[in-house]
Design a protein around this motif. Structure first.
Motif, PDB file in Angstrom:
ATOM      1  N   SER A 328       0.872  -1.395  -0.308  1.00  0.00           N
ATOM      2  CA  SER A 328       0.047   0.386  -0.177  1.00  0.00           C
ATOM      3  C   SER A 328       0.845   1.125   0.407  1.00  0.00           C
ATOM      4  CB  SER A 328      -0.732   0.354   1.040  1.00  0.00           C
ATOM      5  OG  SER A 328      -0.594   0.891   2.577  1.00  0.00           O
ATOM      6  N   TYR A 329       0.052   2.150   0.209  1.00  0.00           N
ATOM      7  CA  TYR A 329       0.988   3.611  -0.108  1.00  0.00           C
ATOM      8  C   TYR A 329       0.536   4.857   1.205  1.00  0.00           C
ATOM      9  CZ  TYR A 329      -4.106   4.960  -2.487  1.00  0.00           C
ATOM     10  OH  TYR A 329      -4.940   4.827  -2.661  1.00  0.00           O
ATOM     11  N   LEU A 330      -0.004   3.595   2.236  1.00  0.00           N
ATOM     12  CA  LEU A 330      -0.553   3.706   3.487  1.00  0.00           C
ATOM     13  C   LEU A 330       0.538   4.110   4.610  1.00  0.00           C
ATOM     14  CD1 LEU A 330      -3.974   2.951   2.872  1.00  0.00           C
ATOM     15  CD2 LEU A 330      -2.434   5.805   2.905  1.00  0.00           C
ATOM     16  N   LEU A 331       1.250   4.644   5.361  1.00  0.00           N
ATOM     17  CA  LEU A 331       2.475   4.717   6.919  1.00  0.00           C
ATOM     18  C   LEU A 331       1.527   5.210   8.261  1.00  0.00           C
ATOM     19  CD1 LEU A 331       5.053   7.157   5.769  1.00  0.00           C
ATOM     20  CD2 LEU A 331       4.881   4.512   5.679  1.00  0.00           C
ATOM     21  N   TRP A 332       1.643   3.685   8.907  1.00  0.00           N
ATOM     22  CA  TRP A 332       0.696   3.766  10.029  1.00  0.00           C
ATOM     23  C   TRP A 332       1.471   4.358  11.005  1.00  0.00           C
ATOM     24  CZ3 TRP A 332      -4.123   3.105  11.369  1.00  0.00           C
ATOM     25  CH2 TRP A 332      -3.862   2.646  12.592  1.00  0.00           C
ATOM     26  N   ILE A 333       1.668   5.175  11.786  1.00  0.00           N
ATOM     27  CA  ILE A 333       2.765   5.787  12.276  1.00  0.00           C
ATOM     28  C   ILE A 333       2.458   5.766  13.758  1.00  0.00           C
ATOM     29  CG2 ILE A 333       3.266   8.428  13.202  1.00  0.00           C
ATOM     30  CD1 ILE A 333       2.884   9.187   9.863  1.00  0.00           C
ATOM     31  N   ASP A 334       3.310   5.458  14.623  1.00  0.00           N
ATOM     32  CA  ASP A 334       3.563   4.840  16.467  1.00  0.00           C
ATOM     33  C   ASP A 334       3.633   6.234  17.043  1.00  0.00           C
ATOM     34  OD1 ASP A 334       2.946   4.179  18.717  1.00  0.00           O
ATOM     35  OD2 ASP A 334       4.399   2.326  18.189  1.00  0.00           O
ATOM     36  N   TYR A 335       2.549   7.110  17.763  1.00  0.00           N
ATOM     37  CA  TYR A 335       3.190   7.999  18.096  1.00  0.00           C
ATOM     38  C   TYR A 335       2.357   8.084  19.899  1.00  0.00           C
ATOM     39  CZ  TYR A 335      -1.992   9.994  18.479  1.00  0.00           C
ATOM     40  OH  TYR A 335      -3.514   9.740  19.055  1.00  0.00           O
ATOM     41  N   ARG A 336       2.534   6.969  20.472  1.00  0.00           N
ATOM     42  CA  ARG A 336       2.525   6.965  21.382  1.00  0.00           C
ATOM     43  C   ARG A 336       3.940   6.981  22.230  1.00  0.00           C
ATOM     44  NH1 ARG A 336       0.139   0.499  20.957  1.00  0.00           N
ATOM     45  NH2 ARG A 336       2.390   0.380  19.327  1.00  0.00           N
ATOM     46  N   GLY A 337       5.031   7.178  22.248  1.00  0.00           N
ATOM     47  CA  GLY A 337       5.884   7.388  23.026  1.00  0.00           C
ATOM     48  C   GLY A 337       5.767   8.722  22.968  1.00  0.00           C
ATOM     49  N   THR A 338       4.943   9.501  22.176  1.00  0.00           N
ATOM     50  CA  THR A 338       5.193  10.909  22.385  1.00  0.00           C
ATOM     51  C   THR A 338       4.550  11.516  23.960  1.00  0.00           C
ATOM     52  OG1 THR A 338       3.147  11.478  21.100  1.00  0.00           O
ATOM     53  CG2 THR A 338       5.733  11.512  20.518  1.00  0.00           C
ATOM     54  N   GLY A 339       3.396  10.001  24.600  1.00  0.00           N
ATOM     55  CA  GLY A 339       2.490  10.805  25.567  1.00  0.00           C
ATOM     56  C   GLY A 339       1.785  11.966  25.629  1.00  0.00           C
ATOM     57  N   LEU A 340       1.017  12.350  24.031  1.00  0.00           N
ATOM     58  CA  LEU A 340      -0.409  13.205  23.836  1.00  0.00           C
ATOM     59  C   LEU A 340      -0.932  11.865  23.519  1.00  0.00           C
ATOM     60  CD1 LEU A 340       1.995  15.428  20.726  1.00  0.00           C
ATOM     61  CD2 LEU A 340       0.455  15.724  22.501  1.00  0.00           C
ATOM     62  N   ASN A 341      -2.416  12.314  23.116  1.00  0.00           N
ATOM     63  CA  ASN A 341      -3.503  11.751  23.826  1.00  0.00           C
ATOM     64  C   ASN A 341      -3.769  12.227  21.896  1.00  0.00           C
ATOM     65  OD1 ASN A 341      -4.782  14.381  23.174  1.00  0.00           O
ATOM     66  ND2 ASN A 341      -5.083  13.875  25.633  1.00  0.00           N
ATOM     67  N   MET A 373      -0.688   8.026   7.378  1.00  0.00           N
ATOM     68  CA  MET A 373      -0.230   8.962   6.844  1.00  0.00           C
ATOM     69  C   MET A 373      -0.407   8.486   4.742  1.00  0.00           C
ATOM     70  SD  MET A 373       3.366  11.493   6.846  1.00  0.00           S
ATOM     71  CE  MET A 373       3.419  12.549   5.829  1.00  0.00           C
ATOM     72  N   ASN A 374      -0.647   9.288   3.879  1.00  0.00           N
ATOM     73  CA  ASN A 374      -0.962   8.870   2.360  1.00  0.00           C
ATOM     74  C   ASN A 374       0.264   9.469   1.881  1.00  0.00           C
ATOM     75  OD1 ASN A 374      -1.232   8.551  -0.096  1.00  0.00           O
ATOM     76  ND2 ASN A 374      -3.105   9.742   0.238  1.00  0.00           N
ATOM     77  N   VAL A 375       1.230   8.859   1.435  1.00  0.00           N
ATOM     78  CA  VAL A 375       2.428   9.381   0.619  1.00  0.00           C
ATOM     79  C   VAL A 375       2.779   9.498  -0.589  1.00  0.00           C
ATOM     80  CG1 VAL A 375       3.935   8.819   2.562  1.00  0.00           C
ATOM     81  CG2 VAL A 375       3.830   7.142   1.166  1.00  0.00           C
ATOM     82  N   ALA A 376       1.647   8.603  -1.719  1.00  0.00           N
ATOM     83  CA  ALA A 376       1.143   8.583  -2.974  1.00  0.00           C
ATOM     84  C   ALA A 376       1.010  10.483  -3.327  1.00  0.00           C
ATOM     85  CB  ALA A 376      -0.200   7.921  -3.093  1.00  0.00           C
ATOM     86  N   CYS A 377       1.938  11.384  -3.617  1.00  0.00           N
ATOM     87  CA  CYS A 377       2.145  11.966  -4.284  1.00  0.00           C
ATOM     88  C   CYS A 377       3.446  13.102  -4.064  1.00  0.00           C
ATOM     89  CB  CYS A 377       1.361  13.427  -2.665  1.00  0.00           C
ATOM     90  SG  CYS A 377       2.511  12.805  -1.370  1.00  0.00           S
ATOM     91  N   PRO A 378       3.520  13.992  -5.067  1.00  0.00           N
ATOM     92  CA  PRO A 378       4.371  14.291  -4.955  1.00  0.00           C
ATOM     93  C   PRO A 378       5.828  14.367  -4.356  1.00  0.00           C
ATOM     94  CG  PRO A 378       3.464  15.398  -7.268  1.00  0.00           C
ATOM     95  CD  PRO A 378       3.073  14.748  -5.896  1.00  0.00           C
ATOM     96  N   ARG A 379       6.994  14.484  -4.329  1.00  0.00           N
ATOM     97  CA  ARG A 379       7.975  14.219  -3.751  1.00  0.00           C
ATOM     98  C   ARG A 379       8.083  15.523  -3.243  1.00  0.00           C
ATOM     99  NH1 ARG A 379      12.921  11.502  -1.544  1.00  0.00           N
ATOM    100  NH2 ARG A 379      11.714  10.400  -2.297  1.00  0.00           N
ATOM    101  N   ALA A 380       8.573  16.943  -3.627  1.00  0.00           N
ATOM    102  CA  ALA A 380       7.840  17.726  -3.385  1.00  0.00           C
ATOM    103  C   ALA A 380       6.693  17.887  -1.987  1.00  0.00           C
ATOM    104  CB  ALA A 380       7.872  19.129  -4.001  1.00  0.00           C
TER     105      ALA A 380
END
Length: 394
Positions: A328-341, A373-380
């Motif tokens: 897929s072109y989708l990233l699954w980002i784990d931010y639990r370590g930031t402590g943010l809800n 996060m969807n990264v299927a877009c131009p690099r810029a």
């Protein structure tokens, strides 16, 4: 040039605002914000790349004929799909198994309605693409969830939980292969076991394989119809819409080897007055499957490069973990370590970063503490998104 066709450069940025785009023109409604002018959307799963030229050329050619009356489905469209899945995935299907529908989700809804009753139980893994739960709920079926086990930043099956769920008089199991949102490409062994257990418990499997063409080497997509020892309890969905970014044109295939089930679905379509796909959808599907492979090869290289860039850049932020998905072109980002809800994270991204990502809880149990996060877009565009993410958490 590659062969006889011009390929996209994948670098041109197109202004998609005010084009009736869900991704760009529904930010206010989806994110409950008053001003979306400066917000960069990297959420819903469609690409910001231009259409494959071979598909655009085919549509233009059809437009040259000025009459657009009732259309039949050319056998060549089914031939193209059959050839594609055999070449790409070593899956042999017969043309008569193919039912063309307006999308995977409409096809899935049709099957759930046809082969279950109000109150019947439908099993899904979580976290999962929301319509997997939403469609059965809307049809008044009871959704049973089986949470996947985390393995690194990916997933694996909890077999004890899965077998326990199957013992609850499940009517239908909806499988996501490859998995959305996690990007997991299920192994042949896993798929064989799932199919066998469902057969044992008399459970119909719906296998959504819409992301099957977007897999990174050395991973290999295995269709459930290839892995299963018996296939009469399996219905599979394929579509060119994710692979070639054709969601706005619409078109998918419901693959039904079981004659009895297929006839029931044909009768279902007749009762609804379903006239089949429109002429542009048929044209696009045939062109994509006959001539789109070189474009797809370049696309996968671009997406893989984008993913590696994002992972490298965002993984240096304290509390952020990202693993490269298998497909897929989708990233699954784990931010639990930031402590943010989730509320605080989304607020920072939208108000400070001006960046729209998808909250993990949208995908159900197991999604809290994650972003898609969807990264299927131009690099810029990707670089701008990374910059905004960093700024939001600075």
């Amino acid at each position: 040039m590659k062969g006889d066709f011009i390929l996209s450069d994948f670098s041109t940025i197109f202004n998609r605002r005010n084009t009736f785009s869900v991704k760009w023109d529904m930010l206010k409604q989806v994110y409950a914000i008053e001003d979306d002018a400066d917000v960069l959307p990297m959420w819903v799963a469609d690409m910001d790349f231009s259409l494959a030229p071979v598909i655009q050329q085919a549509i233009h050619k059809r437009l040259e004929h000025p009459v657009f009356g009732y259309s039949i489905t050319p056998e060549a469209v089914k031939d193209a799909l059959s050839s594609w899945v055999y070449t790409k995935h070593q899956l042999e299907i017969e043309n008569e198994w193919i039912l063309l529908r307006h999308g995977v989700i409409p096809g899935m809804a049709e099957v759930v309605e046809a082969f279950s009753e109000i109150g019947d139980k439908v099993l899904v893994h979580t976290p999962i693409y929301p319509p997997f739960k939403g469609i059965p709920n809307t049809l008044e079926r009871e959704v049973v969830t089986c949470r996947l086990k985390e393995k690194g930043n990916s997933f694996e099956l909890d077999w004890d939980a899965f077998e326990e769920c199957l013992q609850q008089d499940i009517k239908i199991f909806i499988l996501c292969n490859p998995h959305n949102p996690g990007g997991k490409v299920w192994s042949k062994e896993d798929l064989t076991k799932m199919a066998s257990l469902c057969k044992m418990h008399n459970v119909l499997i719906l296998s959504d394989e819409i992301h099957s063409d977007l897999v990174f080497k050395p991973n290999k997509h295995v269709p459930l119809l290839v892995a299963a020892e018996e296939i009469d309890h399996i219905i599979t969905f394929f579509a060119p819409t994710k692979t070639f970014n054709l969601a706005g044109i619409q078109g998918a295939a419901t693959i039904v080897p079981n004659d009895e089930l297929r006839k029931a679905l044909e009768n279902s379509a007749a009762r609804r007055g379903d006239m089949g796909l429109n002429v542009f959808s048929l044209t696009a599907m045939q062109a994509a499957y006959e001539h789109g492979a070189p474009w797809l090869e370049e696309l996968i290289d671009v997406i893989e490069g984008n993913m590696e860039y994002v992972i490298k850049q965002l993984s240096i932020i304290e509390g952020i973990k990202i693993s490269k998905p298998e497909g897929s072109y989708l990233l699954w980002i784990d931010y639990r370590g930031t402590g943010l809800n989730e509320k605080d994270m989304m607020n920072l991204l939208l108000t400070k970063g001006k960046l729209a990502l998808e909250p993990g809880t949208k995908y159900g149990e197991g999604g809290d503490g994650f972003l898609r996060m969807n990264v299927a877009c131009p690099r810029a565009t990707v670089e701008e998104g990374v910059s905004r993410f960093k700024h939001a958490l600075s």
